[in-house]
Design a protein around this motif. Structure first.
Motif, PDB file in Angstrom:
ATOM      1  N   ARG A 392      -5.511 -32.521 -75.309  1.00 12.93           N
ATOM      2  CA  ARG A 392      -4.968 -33.757 -75.888  1.00 12.93           C
ATOM      3  C   ARG A 392      -5.784 -34.954 -75.384  1.00 12.93           C
ATOM      4  N   PRO A 393      -5.867 -36.040 -76.203  1.00 12.90           N
ATOM      5  CA  PRO A 393      -6.519 -37.255 -75.702  1.00 12.90           C
ATOM      6  C   PRO A 393      -5.831 -37.685 -74.407  1.00 12.90           C
ATOM      7  N   GLY A 394      -6.621 -38.013 -73.397  1.00 15.85           N
ATOM      8  CA  GLY A 394      -6.066 -38.351 -72.080  1.00 15.85           C
ATOM      9  C   GLY A 394      -5.935 -37.128 -71.180  1.00 15.85           C
ATOM     10  N   GLY A 395      -6.175 -35.954 -71.737  1.00 17.84           N
ATOM     11  CA  GLY A 395      -6.054 -34.720 -70.953  1.00 17.84           C
ATOM     12  C   GLY A 395      -7.308 -34.436 -70.115  1.00 17.84           C
ATOM     13  N   THR A 396      -7.209 -33.410 -69.262  1.00 16.79           N
ATOM     14  CA  THR A 396      -8.306 -33.094 -68.336  1.00 16.79           C
ATOM     15  C   THR A 396      -8.708 -31.629 -68.449  1.00 16.79           C
ATOM     16  N   LEU A 397     -10.017 -31.399 -68.434  1.00 17.77           N
ATOM     17  CA  LEU A 397     -10.532 -30.023 -68.406  1.00 17.77           C
ATOM     18  C   LEU A 397     -11.322 -29.839 -67.109  1.00 17.77           C
ATOM     19  N   LEU A 398     -11.030 -28.773 -66.405  1.00 19.36           N
ATOM     20  CA  LEU A 398     -11.804 -28.453 -65.199  1.00 19.36           C
ATOM     21  C   LEU A 398     -12.680 -27.250 -65.511  1.00 19.36           C
ATOM     22  N   PHE A 405     -26.507 -21.359 -59.322  1.00 19.19           N
ATOM     23  CA  PHE A 405     -27.669 -21.669 -60.161  1.00 19.19           C
ATOM     24  C   PHE A 405     -27.359 -22.873 -61.047  1.00 19.19           C
ATOM     25  N   PRO A 406     -28.154 -23.956 -60.952  1.00 19.35           N
ATOM     26  CA  PRO A 406     -27.871 -25.178 -61.730  1.00 19.35           C
ATOM     27  C   PRO A 406     -27.850 -24.933 -63.235  1.00 19.35           C
ATOM     28  N   GLU A 407     -28.516 -23.888 -63.717  1.00 16.32           N
ATOM     29  CA  GLU A 407     -28.493 -23.580 -65.166  1.00 16.32           C
ATOM     30  C   GLU A 407     -27.073 -23.344 -65.660  1.00 16.32           C
ATOM     31  N   GLU A 408     -26.174 -22.885 -64.746  1.00 20.20           N
ATOM     32  CA  GLU A 408     -24.794 -22.583 -65.159  1.00 20.20           C
ATOM     33  C   GLU A 408     -23.833 -23.707 -64.777  1.00 20.20           C
ATOM     34  N   GLY A 409     -24.376 -24.740 -64.084  1.00 20.65           N
ATOM     35  CA  GLY A 409     -23.531 -25.826 -63.621  1.00 20.65           C
ATOM     36  C   GLY A 409     -23.954 -27.132 -64.286  1.00 20.65           C
ATOM     37  N   GLU A 410     -24.746 -27.921 -63.546  1.00 20.86           N
ATOM     38  CA  GLU A 410     -25.162 -29.244 -64.053  1.00 20.86           C
ATOM     39  C   GLU A 410     -25.746 -29.167 -65.455  1.00 20.86           C
ATOM     40  N   ALA A 411     -26.612 -28.176 -65.700  1.00 12.22           N
ATOM     41  CA  ALA A 411     -27.307 -28.128 -66.997  1.00 12.22           C
ATOM     42  C   ALA A 411     -26.309 -27.918 -68.135  1.00 12.22           C
ATOM     43  N   VAL A 412     -25.322 -27.057 -67.921  1.00 15.10           N
ATOM     44  CA  VAL A 412     -24.329 -26.783 -68.968  1.00 15.10           C
ATOM     45  C   VAL A 412     -23.491 -28.041 -69.228  1.00 15.10           C
ATOM     46  N   ILE A 413     -23.054 -28.686 -68.153  1.00 17.36           N
ATOM     47  CA  ILE A 413     -22.186 -29.861 -68.319  1.00 17.36           C
ATOM     48  C   ILE A 413     -22.963 -31.026 -68.946  1.00 17.36           C
ATOM     49  N   SER A 414     -24.233 -31.199 -68.547  1.00 13.86           N
ATOM     50  CA  SER A 414     -25.024 -32.281 -69.172  1.00 13.86           C
ATOM     51  C   SER A 414     -25.194 -32.001 -70.652  1.00 13.86           C
ATOM     52  N   ALA A 415     -25.537 -30.757 -71.006  1.00 11.18           N
ATOM     53  CA  ALA A 415     -25.741 -30.425 -72.424  1.00 11.18           C
ATOM     54  C   ALA A 415     -24.446 -30.640 -73.204  1.00 11.18           C
ATOM     55  N   PHE A 416     -23.317 -30.283 -72.583  1.00 12.49           N
ATOM     56  CA  PHE A 416     -22.031 -30.384 -73.282  1.00 12.49           C
ATOM     57  C   PHE A 416     -21.626 -31.854 -73.471  1.00 12.49           C
ATOM     58  N   CYS A 417     -21.716 -32.636 -72.393  1.00 13.48           N
ATOM     59  CA  CYS A 417     -21.210 -34.017 -72.445  1.00 13.48           C
ATOM     60  C   CYS A 417     -22.121 -34.930 -73.268  1.00 13.48           C
ATOM     61  N   SER A 418     -23.423 -34.604 -73.326  1.00 13.13           N
ATOM     62  CA  SER A 418     -24.361 -35.543 -73.942  1.00 13.13           C
ATOM     63  C   SER A 418     -24.055 -35.797 -75.423  1.00 13.13           C
ATOM     64  N   HIS A 419     -23.366 -34.864 -76.101  1.00 13.15           N
ATOM     65  CA  HIS A 419     -23.107 -35.056 -77.534  1.00 13.15           C
ATOM     66  C   HIS A 419     -21.673 -35.481 -77.817  1.00 13.15           C
ATOM     67  N   LEU A 420     -20.900 -35.777 -76.779  1.00 11.53           N
ATOM     68  CA  LEU A 420     -19.483 -36.080 -77.015  1.00 11.53           C
ATOM     69  C   LEU A 420     -19.156 -37.512 -76.634  1.00 11.53           C
ATOM     70  N   ALA A 421     -18.630 -38.255 -77.599  1.00 15.34           N
ATOM     71  CA  ALA A 421     -18.280 -39.646 -77.326  1.00 15.34           C
ATOM     72  C   ALA A 421     -16.978 -39.729 -76.526  1.00 15.34           C
ATOM     73  N   ASP A 422     -16.114 -38.701 -76.633  1.00 12.27           N
ATOM     74  CA  ASP A 422     -14.793 -38.798 -75.996  1.00 12.27           C
ATOM     75  C   ASP A 422     -14.699 -38.050 -74.664  1.00 12.27           C
ATOM     76  N   CYS A 423     -15.866 -37.754 -74.062  1.00 14.59           N
ATOM     77  CA  CYS A 423     -15.853 -36.977 -72.804  1.00 14.59           C
ATOM     78  C   CYS A 423     -16.353 -37.831 -71.639  1.00 14.59           C
ATOM     79  N   VAL A 424     -15.519 -37.960 -70.606  1.00 13.59           N
ATOM     80  CA  VAL A 424     -15.923 -38.733 -69.428  1.00 13.59           C
ATOM     81  C   VAL A 424     -15.848 -37.827 -68.201  1.00 13.59           C
ATOM     82  N   ARG A 425     -16.934 -37.802 -67.449  1.00  8.71           N
ATOM     83  CA  ARG A 425     -16.943 -36.954 -66.249  1.00  8.71           C
ATOM     84  C   ARG A 425     -16.363 -37.738 -65.075  1.00  8.71           C
TER      85      ARG A 425
END
Ligand SMILES: C[S@@+](CC[C@H](N)C(=O)[O-])C[C@H]1O[C@@H](n2cnc3c(N)ncnc32)[C@H](O)[C@@H]1O
Length: 464
Positions: A392-398, A405-425
């Protein structure tokens, strides 16, 4: 000194011969794809065929198999030097088990060699027993004769020194240029037994005192985490059967509190089995948790853990009251299981390389192949993209992985968030006994102040 055929023929069988045989079967099965714990369980409880003979110590077999997996790079190097031709997988595994015992040095070399040769004469599934006994006798005795020179050669081979596959060593060095040697060495250490206290039932300090009074000295390493000074079978932990404790690493114990579950919230635990984090969420609040997992067998373990921890389980979603609903389902296909009502919170503990938990599972690096992190990263992105619209808007995903391995951490989250206007880390912060820390990548460590495996955490908030 006995000649080759005398020695091969004279060996008398003692329990060690049977323990080496079972250990060889475990190593053979593990090197051909089975998880070490599953291979041990199958061979020790008899699911694989005949039960282990009563004089065999399950503990001894387990210790031998774990020790061999932790020395696998060196053992494979030695076998390659000692063997003129490749033995059968089972005979090769018996040789690795015996070499591991010789390296360990706690048993006399003559005893290990005699019992390995005795084991080779009766190897199950092996037709050339006479050859097998002679082969082991010759190669193990040669190892003892040339031990110093062989170990000197091994000292120049990274796989033999760090006991991880070469590509894995390169990947850890590239990701963590300052820490790679420590990380590789520490991952060969045995992790302690860490418990999570069920704070619905007991305060952590009372639980700690109770364990100490029962002869289980311990120290607190996290909000609800106690490390036992000496690992014991869970059956020996008072209250374990009644759900007073859960076996869970202190790093894994950060997940549920980071999501801050509240009474009445609808929470999706998308990759839930065996339920470590599902039960933690429900111990922290009277929330409603939909626990999914793709794997039917592992889904059964979520049910078992909920029952043992005396947490309410309901048959269908949404439940009338707080508690869990467990479903076997593919989280990437919500059309098959989602009722269309958004979740307040989502926990995505995604499948990954498990590179952060090698202390507990030393077979992990030997199951993986170069390029696996790319496959896991694609799966992780797929899961994130499928689940984000359910929040839901205002909700949280962990987002969590037990990977370093950063390929499964930072890289995944950067790729995911970079295309979303409604996602704040949001920053992920937690307190340890040595102070407050902001973290995303948690590297495995074992010091006085901290004791945990390796994890990646990212907290994403969906803007209204
Ligand atoms: C890291 S484990 C989860 C551990 C669990 N959260 C805990 O704390 O006990 C990842 C799980 O994801 C499950 N899984 C993999 N792909 C999935 C999918 N597409 N849908 C649901 N579960 C999946 C695996 O079966 C595995 O049990």
């Amino acid at each position: 000194m006995a000649n080759r055929s005398d020695a091969a023929g004279a060996a008398r069988r003692a329990p060690l011969a049977d323990e080496l045989t079972i250990c060889a079967l475990v190593i053979r099965d593990t090197l051909t794809g089975r998880h070490l714990d599953a291979a041990l369980a199958r061979l020790l409880d008899g699911t694989a065929g005949a039960a282990a003979p009563s004089h065999v110590s399950a503990r001894a077999v387990r210790d031998m198999a774990y020790a061999a997996m932790r020395q696998m790079g060196c053992l494979r190097f030695l076998a390659a030097r000692l063997n003129a031709r490749k033995p059968s997988p089972l005979l090769g595994a018996l040789q690795l088990a015996a070499l591991s015992q010789l390296l360990d040095g706690r048993r006399a070399a003559a005893v290990v060699i005699d019992q390995a040769v005795a084991a080779a004469r009766h190897l199950p599934e092996d037709l050339g027993n006479r050859f097998s006994a002679g082969f082991l006798n010759a190669t193990l005795r040669r190892f003892e004769r040339e031990r110093a020179a062989l170990l000197q050669q091994a000292a120049d081979e990274p796989e033999a020194v760090y006991n991880h596959p070469g590509w894995w060593i390169d990947a850890v060095r590239k990701a963590w240029p300052q820490d790679w040697q420590r990380l590789l060495r520490d991952s060969l250490e045995q992790a302690p037994l860490t418990l999570r206290v069920n704070r619905r039932g007991t305060a952590v300090t009372d639980a700690s005192r109770g364990l100490a009074a029962a002869g289980l000295p311990n120290r607190q390493v996290g909000e609800s985490a106690l490390v036992l000074e000496q690992a014991v079978a869970v059956a020996q932990i008072p209250g374990f059967a009644e759900g007073a404790f859960t076996v869970q690493d202190a790093g894994a114990q950060l997940a549920a509190p980071l999501l801050r579950p509240a009474d009445g919230e609808r929470i999706l635990d998308a990759c839930a089995a065996p339920g470590g984090k599902t039960t933690h969420l429900l111990q922290l609040a009277d929330c409603l948790v939909l626990a999914l997992d793709l794997d039917a067998q592992r889904t059964g373990r979520i049910q078992e853990n909920l029952r043992r921890e005396r947490l309410p389980v309901h048959p269908s979603w949404p439940p009338p009251d707080w508690g869990a609903v467990v479903r076997q389902a593919d989280a990437t296909r919500p059309q098959g299981w989602w009722d269309g009502e958004p979740f307040d919170k989502i926990l995505l503990d995604a499948p990954c390389s498990a590179s952060g938990i090698v202390r507990r599972h030393p077979d992990v690096p030997w199951h993986r192949r170069r390029g696996d992190t790319t496959t896991f990263a694609a799966q992780q992105l797929l899961l994130l993209r499928a689940l984000w619209p359910l929040l839901r808007p205002g909700g949280t995903l962990l987002y969590v992985t037990c990977s370093i391995f950063p390929e499964e951490g930072e890289a995944v989250i950067s790729a995911f968030c970079s295309h979303l206007a409604d996602c704040v880390r949001k920053p992920v912060s937690t307190s340890w006994s040595d102070g407050q820390a902001i973290l995303s990548q948690l590297l495995p460590t074992s010091t006085d102040a901290r004791e945990h495996d390796g994890f990646f955490y990212a907290l994403l908030s969906r803007q209204s």
